[in-house]
Motif scaffolding. Structure first.
Motif, mmCIF file in Angstrom:
data_model
loop_
_atom_site.group_PDB
_atom_site.id
_atom_site.type_symbol
_atom_site.label_atom_id
_atom_site.label_comp_id
_atom_site.label_asym_id
_atom_site.label_seq_id
_atom_site.Cartn_x
_atom_site.Cartn_y
_atom_site.Cartn_z
ATOM 1 N N SER A 23 -7.712 17.718 16.319
ATOM 2 C CA SER A 23 -8.283 18.719 16.777
ATOM 3 C C SER A 23 -7.232 19.607 17.920
ATOM 4 C CB SER A 23 -10.202 19.178 17.529
ATOM 5 O OG SER A 23 -10.639 18.281 16.095
ATOM 6 N N ASN A 69 -9.392 20.618 9.580
ATOM 7 C CA ASN A 69 -8.436 20.452 10.607
ATOM 8 C C ASN A 69 -6.645 19.992 10.459
ATOM 9 O OD1 ASN A 69 -9.967 21.046 13.294
ATOM 10 N ND2 ASN A 69 -10.219 18.732 13.831
ATOM 11 N N ILE A 99 -11.790 26.648 15.341
ATOM 12 C CA ILE A 99 -11.413 25.716 16.686
ATOM 13 C C ILE A 99 -12.415 25.905 18.508
ATOM 14 C CG2 ILE A 99 -9.900 24.004 15.840
ATOM 15 C CD1 ILE A 99 -7.767 25.322 17.368
ATOM 16 N N SER A 137 -17.642 29.188 15.845
ATOM 17 C CA SER A 137 -16.814 28.071 14.702
ATOM 18 C C SER A 137 -17.456 27.112 13.995
ATOM 19 C CB SER A 137 -15.553 28.262 15.963
ATOM 20 O OG SER A 137 -16.428 26.494 17.056
ATOM 21 N N GLY A 177 -16.066 24.681 14.520
ATOM 22 C CA GLY A 177 -16.428 22.695 15.182
ATOM 23 C C GLY A 177 -17.489 23.171 16.258
#
Length: 444
Positions: A91, A291, A375, A380, A382
């Motif tokens: 990340s 990622n 990210i 997102s 994430g």
């Protein structure tokens, strides 16, 4: 002529003892002495065997609470910390030359936690065991992995594409060396926990059998005394019977409660913990692969050369995550356990939907848009991953508490029984001898 010396009895000392016992058994006082000795021996044997077997079960239960399960949990945390460090490293790399401070701190915290837990595990594990070998491997390879990550960061800050290669190499070391070693360590420690649990729950059959035999012998002796003297009670034999009965009931009830609590700890605690640990690790690995899909940009393919390796691994991990969460939902037996699992399931569904959108954006040539969807701070994947991870963290904390409470209750059910059994058996043996001697005094 020299005097004739009598020949010694045939069979030596054992034969002479047997002859004396047969001679004594022909008289009532002799029979009472034999009965008293046998009763005292049975009661003492019952107490000694009970103390030994229950002490062994109590030690195993204590290992479950204070050694095996904590080591198993530490092994799971080592695995989780390593997987999370790999996710944080990927990340941070995606964020560009200026890695976000929170991501950098998360990576550093994971590496420190894994190192701390490895030191703790090494202090409680023999180096010659399978677990010891895995700990050695992890201690050797973790600094090498961290070195590769630092090289990746250094090249990334300079805008050099070599940074991506270092990151992929570090991920390969994590995936092929570190995580398999951590998984084997977790499997070994969980196996030791299962063995300790089985040992603590094993029935003390010899103690129970001796208790039944001792009580039967005491009842027979009292019935024999009643038939020969018409006296209803012999106080000494009555006390011996009461003491033996207390020990037998304490043994049966205490061990039954301990078995029940330890079984409850396993079914409603450890089994859920095992499933949730695997689910959390699957989510971390899926996030790292997600990622790395953007980091590699199609440079790493599956062995058949048809698909992106990291995207394929992401889909495999998400499928495994869904299956683990389904099992966790079935094992959750209260709202505090099922609530976080339900939140994790909803988070996974949201994560998959956002991932598909990001992949479509990337396939259409909008890399920066896809990067934001992976990210970015809002809406997102994430964000969805963090929701899933937090829910799993809550579920694990709840199930750990359930296990600890049940296992401690199981251990507590055996507390005091070894000493109590020995003391009551000694009292019973003395009382049996006193009761028989009371009858013998009538012949003097």
């Amino acid at each position: 002529m020299p005097a004739t010396v009598p020949a010694p009895p045939q069979g030596g000392a054992w034969s002479a003892t047997a002859q004396r016992l047969r001679a004594a058994a022909t008289t009532e006082p002799g029979r009472l002495q034999i009965i008293g000795a046998v009763l005292a021996l049975l009661v003492v044997a019952f107490g000694a065997v009970t103390a030994f077997e229950i002490a062994d079960r109590a030690a195993a239960a204590d290992d479950v609470v204070s050694r095996s399960q904590p080591l198993s949990a530490d092994a799971a945390d080592i695995y989780r910390s390593l997987a999370d460090a790999d996710t944080a490293a990927a990340s941070g790399f995606l964020a560009g030359a200026q890695e976000p401070r929170d991501v950098h701190d998360r990576y550093g915290k994971d590496i420190k936690e894994a190192s701390r837990l490895l030191v703790k595990a090494a202090a409680n594990t023999e180096a010659s065991t399978a677990s010891g070998h895995e700990i050695t491997t992890l201690n050797e390879e973790l600094p090498r992995y961290a070195g590769l990550i630092e090289r990746a960061r250094a090249n990334n800050r300079q805008g050099l594409p070599l940074g991506g290669a270092y990151l992929r190499y570090a991920n390969q070391k994590m995936t092929n060396v570190l995580l398999p070693a951590a998984e084997r360590l977790y499997t070994a420690e969980t196996g030791r926990l299962d063995r300790d649990n089985d040992s603590a729950r094993a029935w003390p059959l010899l103690s129970l059998g001796l208790g039944v035999v001792a009580l039967a012998a005491l009842f027979w002796a009292q019935r024999r005394n009643y038939r020969r003297t018409n006296r209803v009670f012999n106080h000494g034999l009555l006390v011996a019977t009461a003491a033996s009965t207390v020990v037998l009931l304490w043994l049966a009830v205490g061990h039954t409660v301990a078995r029940s609590e330890l079984l409850n700890a396993d079914v409603h605690g450890q089994q859920s913990l095992d499933v949730l640990n695997h689910a959390r690790i699957d989510s971390l690995k899926a996030r790292a692969n997600e990622n790395l899909t953007l980091v590699a940009r199609g440079a790493v393919l599956t062995p058949d050369g048809k698909n992106d390796k990291y995207e394929t691994d992401y889909n495999t991990g998400m499928k495994a995550l869904g299956e683990e969460l389904g099992r966790a939902r079935k094992l959750a037996d209260d709202s505090q356990g099922s609530g976080p699992v339900a939140n994790a399931i909803n988070g996974v569904s949201e994560w998959q939907g956002r991932h598909r959108t990001a992949r479509t954006t990337d396939d259409n040539g909008d890399y920066e848009g896809a990067l934001k969807q992976i990210i970015g701070p809002e809406n997102s994947t994430g964000e969805s991953f963090n929701r899933v991870d937090e829910a799993l963290k809550q579920a694990l904390a709840h199930e750990q508490g359930e296990f600890t409470r049940a296992a401690k209750a199981g251990r507590g059910a055996l507390g005091g029984l070894p000493i109590g059994a020995a003391a009551l058996a000694a009292l019973g043996a003395i009382a049996a001898v006193v009761g028989v001697n009371r009858r013998l005094s009538e012949y003097r």
